[in-house]
Motif scaffolding. Structure first.
Motif, PDB file in Angstrom:
ATOM      1  N   ILE A  34      50.050  35.147  56.086  1.00 17.11           N
ATOM      2  CA  ILE A  34      48.752  35.896  55.781  1.00 17.11           C
ATOM      3  C   ILE A  34      48.811  37.067  54.743  1.00 17.11           C
ATOM      4  O   ILE A  34      49.511  37.821  55.394  1.00 17.11           O
ATOM      5  CB  ILE A  34      47.975  35.978  57.067  1.00 17.11           C
ATOM      6  N   LYS A  35      48.093  37.173  53.911  1.00 13.94           N
ATOM      7  CA  LYS A  35      48.100  38.158  52.930  1.00 13.94           C
ATOM      8  C   LYS A  35      46.767  38.987  52.788  1.00 13.94           C
ATOM      9  O   LYS A  35      46.870  40.006  52.314  1.00 13.94           O
ATOM     10  CB  LYS A  35      48.578  37.770  51.346  1.00 13.94           C
ATOM     11  N   ALA A  36      45.837  38.391  53.244  1.00 11.55           N
ATOM     12  CA  ALA A  36      44.644  38.962  53.251  1.00 11.55           C
ATOM     13  C   ALA A  36      43.747  38.642  54.275  1.00 11.55           C
ATOM     14  O   ALA A  36      43.577  37.441  54.641  1.00 11.55           O
ATOM     15  CB  ALA A  36      43.776  38.852  51.918  1.00 11.55           C
ATOM     16  N   ILE A  37      42.923  39.640  54.789  1.00  9.94           N
ATOM     17  CA  ILE A  37      41.951  39.319  55.768  1.00  9.94           C
ATOM     18  C   ILE A  37      40.673  39.842  55.317  1.00  9.94           C
ATOM     19  O   ILE A  37      40.262  40.637  54.761  1.00  9.94           O
ATOM     20  CB  ILE A  37      42.089  39.975  57.354  1.00  9.94           C
TER      21      ILE A  37
ATOM     22  N   ASP B 160      39.697  46.935  50.372  1.00  8.71           N
ATOM     23  CA  ASP B 160      40.082  46.636  49.169  1.00  8.71           C
ATOM     24  C   ASP B 160      39.212  46.023  47.942  1.00  8.71           C
ATOM     25  O   ASP B 160      39.108  46.072  46.985  1.00  8.71           O
ATOM     26  CB  ASP B 160      41.653  45.967  49.163  1.00  8.71           C
ATOM     27  N   LYS B 161      38.346  45.269  48.502  1.00 13.67           N
ATOM     28  CA  LYS B 161      37.442  44.423  47.676  1.00 13.67           C
ATOM     29  C   LYS B 161      36.115  44.014  48.564  1.00 13.67           C
ATOM     30  O   LYS B 161      36.053  43.524  49.589  1.00 13.67           O
ATOM     31  CB  LYS B 161      38.192  43.182  47.188  1.00 13.67           C
TER      32      LYS B 161
ATOM     33  N   THR C 239      30.682  28.769  47.817  1.00 15.94           N
ATOM     34  CA  THR C 239      32.109  29.023  47.720  1.00 15.94           C
ATOM     35  C   THR C 239      32.362  30.075  46.693  1.00 15.94           C
ATOM     36  O   THR C 239      33.473  30.460  46.712  1.00 15.94           O
ATOM     37  CB  THR C 239      32.759  27.650  47.084  1.00 15.94           C
ATOM     38  N   ARG C 240      31.327  30.613  45.889  1.00 17.24           N
ATOM     39  CA  ARG C 240      31.665  31.348  44.663  1.00 17.24           C
ATOM     40  C   ARG C 240      32.668  32.668  45.162  1.00 17.24           C
ATOM     41  O   ARG C 240      33.485  33.433  44.693  1.00 17.24           O
ATOM     42  CB  ARG C 240      30.347  31.750  43.917  1.00 17.24           C
ATOM     43  N   ALA C 241      32.028  33.530  46.286  1.00 18.70           N
ATOM     44  CA  ALA C 241      32.538  34.561  46.459  1.00 18.70           C
ATOM     45  C   ALA C 241      33.727  34.377  47.076  1.00 18.70           C
ATOM     46  O   ALA C 241      34.837  35.104  46.968  1.00 18.70           O
ATOM     47  CB  ALA C 241      31.396  35.195  47.767  1.00 18.70           C
ATOM     48  N   TYR C 242      34.136  33.414  47.944  1.00 19.27           N
ATOM     49  CA  TYR C 242      35.434  33.251  48.608  1.00 19.27           C
ATOM     50  C   TYR C 242      36.573  32.931  47.469  1.00 19.27           C
ATOM     51  O   TYR C 242      37.493  33.303  47.770  1.00 19.27           O
ATOM     52  CB  TYR C 242      35.264  31.995  49.380  1.00 19.27           C
ATOM     53  N   LYS C 243      35.892  32.205  46.395  1.00 15.26           N
ATOM     54  CA  LYS C 243      36.636  31.736  45.273  1.00 15.26           C
ATOM     55  C   LYS C 243      37.136  33.114  44.717  1.00 15.26           C
ATOM     56  O   LYS C 243      38.358  33.316  44.346  1.00 15.26           O
ATOM     57  CB  LYS C 243      36.064  31.072  44.165  1.00 15.26           C
ATOM     58  N   GLU C 244      36.134  33.957  44.241  1.00 15.64           N
ATOM     59  CA  GLU C 244      36.506  35.108  43.552  1.00 15.64           C
ATOM     60  C   GLU C 244      37.260  36.355  44.246  1.00 15.64           C
ATOM     61  O   GLU C 244      38.080  36.771  43.827  1.00 15.64           O
ATOM     62  CB  GLU C 244      35.151  35.847  43.363  1.00 15.64           C
TER      63      GLU C 244
ATOM     64  N   LYS D 219      41.163  34.992  44.124  1.00 16.72           N
ATOM     65  CA  LYS D 219      41.328  35.092  42.695  1.00 16.72           C
ATOM     66  C   LYS D 219      41.783  36.541  42.577  1.00 16.72           C
ATOM     67  O   LYS D 219      42.745  37.148  41.992  1.00 16.72           O
ATOM     68  CB  LYS D 219      40.405  34.664  41.796  1.00 16.72           C
ATOM     69  N   TYR D 220      40.955  37.438  43.067  1.00 16.34           N
ATOM     70  CA  TYR D 220      41.145  39.145  42.795  1.00 16.34           C
ATOM     71  C   TYR D 220      42.160  39.454  43.441  1.00 16.34           C
ATOM     72  O   TYR D 220      43.324  40.021  42.771  1.00 16.34           O
ATOM     73  CB  TYR D 220      40.037  39.726  43.652  1.00 16.34           C
ATOM     74  N   PHE D 221      42.851  38.822  44.658  1.00 15.44           N
ATOM     75  CA  PHE D 221      44.202  39.134  45.317  1.00 15.44           C
ATOM     76  C   PHE D 221      45.222  38.371  44.938  1.00 15.44           C
ATOM     77  O   PHE D 221      46.401  38.638  45.083  1.00 15.44           O
ATOM     78  CB  PHE D 221      43.928  39.154  46.871  1.00 15.44           C
TER      79      PHE D 221
END
Ligand SMILES: [Mg+2]
Length: 235
Positions: free
Chosen positions: A2-5, A131-132, A148-153, A156-158
């Protein structure tokens, strides 16, 4: 690994009723000053309607009860745009610090009217703590969860894959569906207070795990009760 929560905000990181009741107080103060009413009486009546009928028609009912010539949009604005006094849940504060110490990125995806959500974000000082942040309303109403857009972005950001992220939220009707489409791990937080604590979650809601405290996110993989604890691999 896991790299992000990524977290939902309302009722996941802080108690939304604190915001709601603060809004009721702001409306009560406004009406009491404008119409020479007892602020306490107005507030009590609002709470009474809230507990009996929910949030939908409170201000219409208050206008009727006191027979006021008041534009309901004024009341809605007073409710939405007061300066909120809200605080993160203790376990939210702890888990955000833990992520920082363990090099796990953090993010927020939240629905709701943009200006209102940003006012909560400022009150909770979340810009310094995660962080975001994505307020889905900034993309437009059609991009609210479960889109899904926010989950996708976010991933992608990370620069990570969905499998390397966890989405934590409280509302099985919308929090996990978009996340799952992008292969996030999903964790539902069930708190003692909130609109969705009694909502049943089924498989098609996309919930992997349920927890009662965000502290469970910081635990190693637990053997005793898979349903309650979700371990984050620290390596
Ligand atoms: Mg929520």
């Amino acid at each position: 690994m896991i790299k992000a929560i990524i977290f939902d905000m309302d009722d996941t990181l802080y108690k939304e009723y604190d915001f709601v009741f603060g809004g009721f107080k702001a409306v009560s103060l406004y009406l009491s000053e404008k119409y020479k009413l007892s602020e306490n009486d107005v507030y009590k009546k609002i709470l009474d309607i809230f507990y009996r009928e929910g949030r939908g028609k409170i201000f219409n009912r208050i206008i009727d009860i006191y027979n006021l010539k008041e534009d309901i949009n004024n009341l809605i604005d007073k409710y939405r745009f007061y300066k909120p006094k809200i605080e993160l849940y203790d376990d939210a504060e702890e888990v955000l610090n833990w992520c920082k110490e363990n090099n796990i990125k953090t993010g927020i995806i939240t629905d709701g009217m943009s200006a209102v959500q940003w006012s909560k974000i400022k009150a909770l000082k979340l810009e310094e703590k995660v962080d975001k942040i994505i307020v889905t309303d900034d993309f437009g109403r059609e991009f609210w969860k479960p889109h899904t857009r926010a989950y996708k972005e976010m991933i992608k950001y990370f620069g990570i894959d969905g499998e390397e992220a966890i989405y934590v939220g409280d509302n099985p009707n919308k929090d996990f569906i978009g996340a799952k489409k992008l292969h996030y791990n999903t964790v539902r937080i069930i708190r003692e207070e909130g609109d969705h604590m009694n909502t049943k979650s089924s498989e098609d809601h996309g919930v992997d795990k349920m927890i009662k405290s965000l502290r469970a996110l910081t635990k190693e993989k637990e053997t005793s009760d898979e349903k309650i604890y979700y371990g984050v691999d620290r390596k």
